[in-house]
Design an enzyme around this catalytic site. Structure first.
Site, mmCIF file in Angstrom:
data_model
loop_
_atom_site.group_PDB
_atom_site.id
_atom_site.type_symbol
_atom_site.label_atom_id
_atom_site.label_comp_id
_atom_site.label_asym_id
_atom_site.label_seq_id
_atom_site.Cartn_x
_atom_site.Cartn_y
_atom_site.Cartn_z
ATOM 1 N N GLU A 192 108.117 37.514 72.570
ATOM 2 C CA GLU A 192 108.850 36.604 71.687
ATOM 3 C C GLU A 192 109.379 37.376 70.482
ATOM 4 O OE1 GLU A 192 106.492 33.220 70.480
ATOM 5 O OE2 GLU A 192 108.205 32.233 69.539
ATOM 6 N N ASN B 123 110.649 24.725 75.214
ATOM 7 C CA ASN B 123 109.287 25.240 75.062
ATOM 8 C C ASN B 123 108.505 24.324 74.118
ATOM 9 O OD1 ASN B 123 107.077 27.436 74.808
ATOM 10 N ND2 ASN B 123 107.703 27.107 72.679
ATOM 11 N N GLU B 124 107.310 23.991 74.492
ATOM 12 C CA GLU B 124 106.432 23.168 73.648
ATOM 13 C C GLU B 124 107.230 22.046 72.966
ATOM 14 O OE1 GLU B 124 103.767 25.472 71.147
ATOM 15 O OE2 GLU B 124 102.774 26.285 72.922
ATOM 16 N N TYR C 97 95.329 28.632 74.660
ATOM 17 C CA TYR C 97 94.823 29.797 73.933
ATOM 18 C C TYR C 97 93.342 29.608 73.642
ATOM 19 C CZ TYR C 97 99.604 31.366 72.992
ATOM 20 O OH TYR C 97 100.897 31.830 73.115
ATOM 21 N N GLU D 67 101.743 30.715 78.645
ATOM 22 C CA GLU D 67 101.142 31.271 77.426
ATOM 23 C C GLU D 67 99.636 31.126 77.554
ATOM 24 O OE1 GLU D 67 102.791 30.168 73.597
ATOM 25 O OE2 GLU D 67 104.796 29.978 74.463
#
Ligand code: AHR
Length: 501
Positions: free
Chosen positions: A25, A172-173, A248, A304
């Site tokens: 990114e 994204n998200e 995460y 991710e």
């Protein structure tokens, strides 16, 4: 003693190479400094890409690279990143440190990077703040082979031939940084935007990634799939190839996160317990997907994943720079074994992120580069890419841990490649004890071809620019042949890979 039973007669699904993908990114020193230094840099480079970094990454056989974000993707306007560099627009990278992004790394540079790495391309489009036209024109710019405004512009910018876009993320998200949308709203937007992600190269259709959930947000998965699959006309089939998932590991939770290097045994087990949670997440989201896609044609794309700690003291908090210890090697080993075991549903993944951000495989400082413990695990596990998962199961595995943070002492996965070579990857999660594993195979006569290990007796062991080889991949010799397999001793804190035929 734990037992690992392998049925080499029972081949399951293919472990798609893309499970071993990476993510880069425009964040901190990932793209700039970490990968791209520009052609005028004194750091050796080819067309601006660091030679040391590209060479190290090539050894991992990187299958696919996701770019340009992350949260950055939904603020990125691709036309700002093409044409002469001196004319490219400057913008504020609002998500990541508020620094100036001068767009010197754009579409052409990303395609060049993927060509140097020999990997597939995964572009993440902007649904949050971009238009349908903008997304549609980006796809035309990259892939149309003929006369059109965008193909002409590409040629004017020095690239006559189209590139291949293998995967395209439609936002994204979008439940968060990508527009704070409700699931039903996003699903309708997804339907509209993806319509204009045209397949100009019909022999190589672009695979589309729909924005999935964060962690255990099953409400998002249910809401998105319900609306996405509502009144789907026949020509819509193939409108979704993947649904993403982000997870995460924050040892102390999202707010506090926790140190990358300073932790006690309880936090060691807490962290690994949280890494193991990936298994439950995949089962949970996959069960919802099964209602709409029982044949598992849509892949779960964990694009991710990795550890996310409090950033290194003294560094810009918006840059998410963190160290990487043998604990991260275990996180990687555990997670990749989980992905392998779920390869009927998990078809792509991306470790976050490739260089200098979160659980990186490489860290750089000026012209220096080091490989992290995670790098070495990704290197050992590369043999699973494209292999077939074999039926395997552990028994007599002790549960270990401190306080409420319990984990199984050993995890594993096993695959066989097209030459019939079996790859076994195992982790010993204990911070204090070795573990003997008795490996039983159905057929006798297997011979070990190669065995490697990443381990360290100190649970805090890491590589630094001063001591870059504290944690390395080395030969593993602690195994003996038995009647129907091998007896192996896994040291504490270890990730082991054994190849046999
Ligand atoms: O990887 C860092 C950030 O984590 C990404 O930009 C975003 O998608 C996620 O929240």
């Amino acid at each position: 003693m734990a037992k690992l039973i392998i049925n080499e007669e029972n081949r399951r699904d293919t472990i798609e190479p893309e499970i071993y993908g990476h993510f880069s990114e425009h964040l901190g020193r990932c793209i700039y400094e970490g990968i791209y230094v520009g052609e005028d840099s004194e750091i050796p480079n080819v067309k601006g890409m660091r030679v040391d970094v590209v060479e190290a990454l090539k050894e991992l056989k990187i299958p696919v690279l996701r770019w340009p974000g992350g949260c950055f993707a939904d603020e990125y306007h691709w036309k700002d990143g093409i044409g002469p560099k001196e004319n490219r627009k400057k913008m504020i990278n609002t998500h990541w440190g508020g620094v100036v992004e001068d767009n010197r790394f754009g579409t052409h540079e990303f395609m060049e990077l993927c060509s140097q790495l020999g990997c597939k391309t995964y572009i993440n489009g902007n649904l949050g703040s971009g238009t349908v036209q903008e997304m549609s024109e980006w796809v035309e710019y990259m892939t149309f082979n003929g006369v059109s405004p965008m193909a002409d512009l590409r040629e004017k910018n020095g690239h006559k031939d189209p590139w291949k876009v293998d995967f395209f993320g439609v936002g994204n998200e979008n439940w968060g940084c990508g527009g704070n949308m409700a699931p039903e709203h996003y699903a309708n937007e997804y339907r509209r935007y993806q319509t204009y992600v045209r397949n100009y190269d019909t022999d190589n259709p672009i695979k589309k990634v729909c924005c999935g959930a964060n962690v255990d947000d099953y409400h998002w998965t249910k809401g998105v799939l319900k609306t996405a699959f509502d009144h789907v006309l026949s020509e819509f089939h193939g409108f979704m190839d993947y649904l993403s998932l982000h997870y995460y590991v924050h040892p102390e939770g999202w707010e506090i996160k926790g140190s990358a290097t300073d932790f006690d045994e309880e936090v060691w087990y807490k962290t690994l317990n949280k890494a193991l949670h990936m298994d439950e997440l995949i089962r949970g989201h996959s069960a919802i997907m099964d209602q709409y896609d029982p044949e598992k044609k849509i892949g779960l794309c964990v694009d991710e994943w990795g550890s996310w700690y409090t950033c290194e003291p003294g560094t810009n908090p918006g840059f998410l720079y963190q160290q990487n210890t043998i604990r991260d090697a275990l996180i990687a080993g555990i997670t990749l074994n989980i992905f392998n075991k779920h390869c009927d549903r998990v078809k792509m993944a991306a470790l976050a992120q490739m260089v200098n951000v979160l659980q990186s495989v490489l860290l750089t400082e000026g012209d220096k580069m080091i490989k992290t413990p995670t790098y070495h695990v990704m290197h050992m596990y590369r043999y699973h890419q494209g292999s077939e998962l074999l039926e395997s199961a552990l028994s007599d595995v002790e549960e270990i841990g401190v306080g409420e943070w319990k984990v199984p002492k050993v995890t594993e996965s096993v695959s066989v490649d097209q030459d019939g070579i079996i790859t076994i990857t195992m982790n010993n999660l204990s911070v204090t004890e070795e573990e003997e594993v008795q490996i039983h195979l159905i057929n006798s006569g297997h011979e070990v071809k190669e065995a490697r290990i990443v381990t360290h007796t100190d649970m805090h062991a890491k590589n630094t620019f001063e001591e870059p080889e504290q944690v390395q991949e080395t030969d593993f010799n602690d195994y003996q042949k038995t009647g129907d397999g091998y007896q192996v001793t896994l040291p504490q804190n270890s990730v082991v890979m054994i190849r046999m035929s």
